[in-house]
Design a protein around this motif. Sequence first.
Motif, PDB file in Angstrom:
ATOM      1  N   ALA A   1     -17.071 -28.545  72.976  1.00 40.25           N
ATOM      2  CA  ALA A   1     -17.964 -27.999  71.718  1.00 40.25           C
ATOM      3  C   ALA A   1     -19.318 -28.117  72.008  1.00 40.25           C
ATOM      4  O   ALA A   1     -19.711 -29.260  72.422  1.00 40.25           O
ATOM      5  CB  ALA A   1     -17.405 -28.612  70.431  1.00 40.25           C
ATOM      6  N   ASN A   2     -20.000 -27.078  71.435  1.00 41.34           N
ATOM      7  CA  ASN A   2     -21.602 -27.295  71.614  1.00 41.34           C
ATOM      8  C   ASN A   2     -22.067 -27.662  70.368  1.00 41.34           C
ATOM      9  O   ASN A   2     -22.717 -27.221  69.542  1.00 41.34           O
ATOM     10  CB  ASN A   2     -22.212 -25.941  71.877  1.00 41.34           C
ATOM     11  CG  ASN A   2     -23.849 -25.908  72.034  1.00 41.34           C
ATOM     12  OD1 ASN A   2     -24.340 -27.002  72.018  1.00 41.34           O
ATOM     13  ND2 ASN A   2     -24.342 -24.690  72.049  1.00 41.34           N
ATOM     14  N   THR A   3     -21.672 -29.001  69.977  1.00 42.21           N
ATOM     15  CA  THR A   3     -21.927 -29.687  68.813  1.00 42.21           C
ATOM     16  C   THR A   3     -22.343 -31.229  69.171  1.00 42.21           C
ATOM     17  O   THR A   3     -22.068 -31.777  70.164  1.00 42.21           O
ATOM     18  CB  THR A   3     -20.846 -29.909  67.703  1.00 42.21           C
ATOM     19  OG1 THR A   3     -19.612 -30.318  68.518  1.00 42.21           O
ATOM     20  CG2 THR A   3     -20.332 -28.153  67.569  1.00 42.21           C
ATOM     21  N   VAL A   4     -22.961 -31.987  68.230  1.00 44.94           N
ATOM     22  CA  VAL A   4     -23.066 -33.310  68.350  1.00 44.94           C
ATOM     23  C   VAL A   4     -21.787 -34.148  68.489  1.00 44.94           C
ATOM     24  O   VAL A   4     -21.600 -34.863  69.461  1.00 44.94           O
ATOM     25  CB  VAL A   4     -23.633 -33.901  66.931  1.00 44.94           C
ATOM     26  CG1 VAL A   4     -23.574 -35.428  67.436  1.00 44.94           C
ATOM     27  CG2 VAL A   4     -24.961 -33.182  66.828  1.00 44.94           C
ATOM     28  N   ASP A   5     -20.750 -33.584  67.756  1.00 40.05           N
ATOM     29  CA  ASP A   5     -19.274 -34.289  68.162  1.00 40.05           C
ATOM     30  C   ASP A   5     -18.906 -33.973  69.690  1.00 40.05           C
ATOM     31  O   ASP A   5     -18.292 -34.903  70.104  1.00 40.05           O
ATOM     32  CB  ASP A   5     -18.231 -33.727  67.203  1.00 40.05           C
ATOM     33  CG  ASP A   5     -18.641 -34.486  65.729  1.00 40.05           C
ATOM     34  OD1 ASP A   5     -19.107 -35.678  65.719  1.00 40.05           O
ATOM     35  OD2 ASP A   5     -18.024 -34.038  64.651  1.00 40.05           O
ATOM     36  N   GLY A   6     -19.142 -32.736  70.126  1.00 42.09           N
ATOM     37  CA  GLY A   6     -18.753 -32.374  71.500  1.00 42.09           C
ATOM     38  C   GLY A   6     -19.497 -33.117  72.269  1.00 42.09           C
ATOM     39  O   GLY A   6     -18.944 -33.715  73.301  1.00 42.09           O
ATOM     40  N   ALA A   7     -20.707 -33.574  72.136  1.00 38.61           N
ATOM     41  CA  ALA A   7     -21.679 -34.316  72.983  1.00 38.61           C
ATOM     42  C   ALA A   7     -21.275 -35.789  73.021  1.00 38.61           C
ATOM     43  O   ALA A   7     -21.099 -36.522  74.130  1.00 38.61           O
ATOM     44  CB  ALA A   7     -23.185 -34.363  72.639  1.00 38.61           C
ATOM     45  N   ILE A   8     -20.712 -36.317  71.727  1.00 43.87           N
ATOM     46  CA  ILE A   8     -20.250 -37.758  71.721  1.00 43.87           C
ATOM     47  C   ILE A   8     -19.063 -37.792  72.698  1.00 43.87           C
ATOM     48  O   ILE A   8     -18.745 -38.658  73.274  1.00 43.87           O
ATOM     49  CB  ILE A   8     -20.097 -38.129  70.173  1.00 43.87           C
ATOM     50  CG1 ILE A   8     -21.218 -38.234  69.870  1.00 43.87           C
ATOM     51  CG2 ILE A   8     -19.110 -39.307  70.283  1.00 43.87           C
ATOM     52  CD1 ILE A   8     -21.209 -38.492  68.013  1.00 43.87           C
ATOM     53  N   ALA A   9     -17.959 -36.675  72.407  1.00 47.10           N
ATOM     54  CA  ALA A   9     -16.833 -36.803  73.235  1.00 47.10           C
ATOM     55  C   ALA A   9     -16.990 -36.945  74.665  1.00 47.10           C
ATOM     56  O   ALA A   9     -16.171 -37.403  75.518  1.00 47.10           O
ATOM     57  CB  ALA A   9     -15.820 -35.627  72.728  1.00 47.10           C
ATOM     58  N   PHE A  10     -18.021 -35.932  74.997  1.00 43.37           N
ATOM     59  CA  PHE A  10     -18.392 -35.743  76.517  1.00 43.37           C
ATOM     60  C   PHE A  10     -18.986 -37.282  76.873  1.00 43.37           C
ATOM     61  O   PHE A  10     -18.519 -37.778  77.936  1.00 43.37           O
ATOM     62  CB  PHE A  10     -19.533 -34.956  76.749  1.00 43.37           C
ATOM     63  CG  PHE A  10     -20.016 -34.802  78.047  1.00 43.37           C
ATOM     64  CD1 PHE A  10     -19.403 -34.536  79.214  1.00 43.37           C
ATOM     65  CD2 PHE A  10     -21.470 -35.435  78.203  1.00 43.37           C
ATOM     66  CE1 PHE A  10     -19.741 -34.671  80.426  1.00 43.37           C
ATOM     67  CE2 PHE A  10     -21.729 -35.353  79.698  1.00 43.37           C
ATOM     68  CZ  PHE A  10     -21.098 -35.051  80.748  1.00 43.37           C
ATOM     69  N   VAL A  11     -19.975 -37.952  76.342  1.00 40.55           N
ATOM     70  CA  VAL A  11     -20.473 -39.345  76.494  1.00 40.55           C
ATOM     71  C   VAL A  11     -19.379 -40.036  76.662  1.00 40.55           C
ATOM     72  O   VAL A  11     -19.348 -40.964  77.593  1.00 40.55           O
ATOM     73  CB  VAL A  11     -21.432 -39.719  75.613  1.00 40.55           C
ATOM     74  CG1 VAL A  11     -21.741 -41.334  75.839  1.00 40.55           C
ATOM     75  CG2 VAL A  11     -22.634 -38.769  75.640  1.00 40.55           C
TER      76      VAL A  11
END
Length: 168
Positions: free
Chosen positions: A39-49
């Motif tokens: 997802a192109n969202t903050v939650d998506g970025a957190i999951a990626f990190v």
Amino acid sequence: MATALLCVGCTEDKPREPDPTTKPSPTATVPSMPNEAEANTVDGAIAFVEHYVELLNYSSDTGDVAALSDATDAECAGCDSYVSLYKSTYASGGYFRDPGWSITRIDPDIQNKSLLVFVSVTSHGGTFREKSGSEVQKSRDEKYNLIFTPTLHDGQWKVSRFVRETGK
């Protein structure tokens, strides 16, 4: 630089030699990207990190840096220091044997129009060898604060900045 990274947490205790038949990789397969990280969202970025930390642990366990490299922006010097460390250590017959980093806290923040993800991790001690024939060294338990800047490249997250600070 690699030596400095390698020796963080070193102690003078001399651990006994590990069994050479024991494989250094408790994680046998490359961690899969979670669906949430798409997802192109903050939650998506957190999951990626969170996934990126798993890739760091996997690469440390195995020396296989392909997936870690794929998830890393080519300009990320902090990322490259770990890729180079794992690659060179295993290529020269060395290894890392530890349980890896465990995430204890993760906080996103927007600064200067960039998303930063602050991650606190605990590193539980283990052993490592810089190269074949070198002395086995012991690392101790440590806490670190990590800062990641995840950015989208052609619809996929990559880490474009990675900084590690020693916790107190």
